[in-house]
Design an enzyme around this catalytic site. Structure first.
Site, PDB file in Angstrom:
ATOM      1  N   ASP A 149       4.046  -5.465  -6.182  1.00 56.26           N
ATOM      2  CA  ASP A 149       3.978  -5.282  -7.642  1.00 56.26           C
ATOM      3  C   ASP A 149       4.042  -6.674  -8.271  1.00 56.26           C
ATOM      4  O   ASP A 149       3.043  -7.384  -8.301  1.00 56.26           O
ATOM      5  CB  ASP A 149       5.120  -4.351  -8.071  1.00 56.26           C
ATOM      6  CG  ASP A 149       5.078  -4.010  -9.547  1.00 56.26           C
ATOM      7  OD1 ASP A 149       4.114  -4.404 -10.215  1.00 56.26           O
ATOM      8  OD2 ASP A 149       6.001  -3.343 -10.045  1.00 56.26           O
ATOM      9  N   ASP A 189       9.692   5.676  -3.645  1.00 55.25           N
ATOM     10  CA  ASP A 189      10.649   6.598  -4.256  1.00 55.25           C
ATOM     11  C   ASP A 189      10.783   6.427  -5.761  1.00 55.25           C
ATOM     12  O   ASP A 189      10.381   5.414  -6.330  1.00 55.25           O
ATOM     13  CB  ASP A 189      12.038   6.344  -3.666  1.00 55.25           C
ATOM     14  CG  ASP A 189      12.658   5.053  -4.218  1.00 55.25           C
ATOM     15  OD1 ASP A 189      12.030   3.985  -4.076  1.00 55.25           O
ATOM     16  OD2 ASP A 189      13.741   5.115  -4.824  1.00 55.25           O
TER      17      ASP A 189
HETATM   18  P1  IMP Z   1       7.984  -6.347  -6.615  1.00 54.75           P
HETATM   19  O1  IMP Z   1       9.193  -7.080  -6.108  1.00 54.75           O
HETATM   20  O2  IMP Z   1       7.915  -6.324  -8.115  1.00 54.75           O
HETATM   21  O3  IMP Z   1       6.680  -6.796  -5.990  1.00 54.75           O
HETATM   22  O4  IMP Z   1       8.188  -4.826  -6.261  1.00 54.75           O
HETATM   23  C1  IMP Z   1       8.205  -4.427  -4.949  1.00 54.75           C
HETATM   24  C2  IMP Z   1       9.234  -3.340  -4.704  1.00 54.75           C
HETATM   25  O5  IMP Z   1       9.478  -2.539  -5.861  1.00 54.75           O
HETATM   26  C3  IMP Z   1       8.674  -2.427  -3.659  1.00 54.75           C
HETATM   27  O6  IMP Z   1       9.214  -2.766  -2.406  1.00 54.75           O
HETATM   28  C4  IMP Z   1       9.083  -1.051  -4.124  1.00 54.75           C
HETATM   29  O7  IMP Z   1      10.291  -0.677  -3.489  1.00 54.75           O
HETATM   30  C5  IMP Z   1       9.330  -1.165  -5.600  1.00 54.75           C
HETATM   31  N1  IMP Z   1       8.198  -0.645  -6.401  1.00 54.75           N
HETATM   32  C6  IMP Z   1       7.288  -1.361  -7.097  1.00 54.75           C
HETATM   33  N2  IMP Z   1       6.389  -0.571  -7.711  1.00 54.75           N
HETATM   34  C7  IMP Z   1       6.726   0.700  -7.385  1.00 54.75           C
HETATM   35  C8  IMP Z   1       6.158   2.001  -7.705  1.00 54.75           C
HETATM   36  O8  IMP Z   1       5.153   2.145  -8.407  1.00 54.75           O
HETATM   37  N3  IMP Z   1       6.806   3.060  -7.167  1.00 54.75           N
HETATM   38  C9  IMP Z   1       7.913   2.963  -6.384  1.00 54.75           C
HETATM   39  N4  IMP Z   1       8.461   1.784  -6.057  1.00 54.75           N
HETATM   40  C10 IMP Z   1       7.887   0.660  -6.558  1.00 54.75           C
HETATM   41 MG    MG Z   2      12.027   1.473  -4.071  1.00 50.92          MG
END
Ligand code: IMP
Ligand code: MG
Length: 181
Positions: free
Chosen positions: A101, A158
């Site tokens: 994300d 989740d």
């Molecule tokens: P980041 O650190 O912003 O890249 O987000 C990564 C983490 O956030 C992932 O390992 C997921 O656990 C959680 N995450 C991000 N987007 C989603 C989503 O749309 N649904 C569920 N979990 C998400």
């Molecule tokens: Mg999660």
């Protein structure tokens, strides 16, 4: 649980087909090397299990429990629930996560692995990459699917620990997001 999804983005069969392709690509890339896969828990549990059983190379499987999301929002901070796995020095590391994300999670784990161990190499693999409209902290080397910027659940992902066991991936309804727990 199906009622809580507004759309299904990827059905079980499509997920498995794409994972088989990723596994083939990774198998080709790591021929003759000492691979250690590190699955980020809990999100990548199902993905890692399906991916790694399709990679016919001698490899080690490890895991790391981290969290950055609270509900449907990234907190921007990454919490490591325990120390790094031992014996990563000299290994070719493949970090596996469910979704890329903002990149906060992968960037933090990557940094920490590179600071505290001396791997032979480090690559990253995610099942999903969200199409966000601002720069990411890090990109991934292997990507299963590009998806729209929506909150998705299923196949490991989740919402407050629910929906991880769905065999497909879908967009959660606003109603389910705002329902009192
Ligand atoms: P980041 O650190 O912003 O890249 O987000 C990564 C983490 O956030 C992932 O390992 C997921 O656990 C959680 N995450 C991000 N987007 C989603 C989503 O749309 N649904 C569920 N979990 C998400
Ligand atoms: Mg999660």
């Amino acid at each position: 649980m199906l009622a809580d999804l507004q759309t299904i983005l990827h059905h079980e069969e499509a997920i498995q087909t794409r994972i088989a392709e990723l596994a083939q690509q990774i198998t080709r890339d790591y021929q003759g090397r000492e691979l250690t896969a590190i699955a980020l828990l809990n999100g990548s549990l199902l993905f890692a299990a399906d991916l790694l059983r399709r990679i016919p190379l001698p490899l080690h499987i490890d895991a790391l429990r981290v969290s950055s999301y609270h509900g449907d929002r990234s907190t921007g901070r990454v919490h490591f629930h325990h120390p790094l796995p031992p014996a990563l020095a000299g290994r070719h590391l493949l970090l596996i996560d469910d979704i890329l994300d903002t990149g906060t999670t992968l960037a933090a784990v990557r940094e920490r692995l590179l600071q505290e161990t001396t791997p032979a190499s480090l690559r990253t693999c995610v099942l999903l990459r969200k199409n966000i409209h601002h720069p990411r902290y890090v990109e991934a080397d292997y990507i299963g699917f590009d998806i729209p910027d929506a909150f998705v659940v299923g196949y490991g992902l989740d919402y407050h620990e629910n929906y991880r066991n769905l065999p497909y991936i879908g967009v959660l309804t606003e109603e389910a997001i705002h329902r009192p727990m």
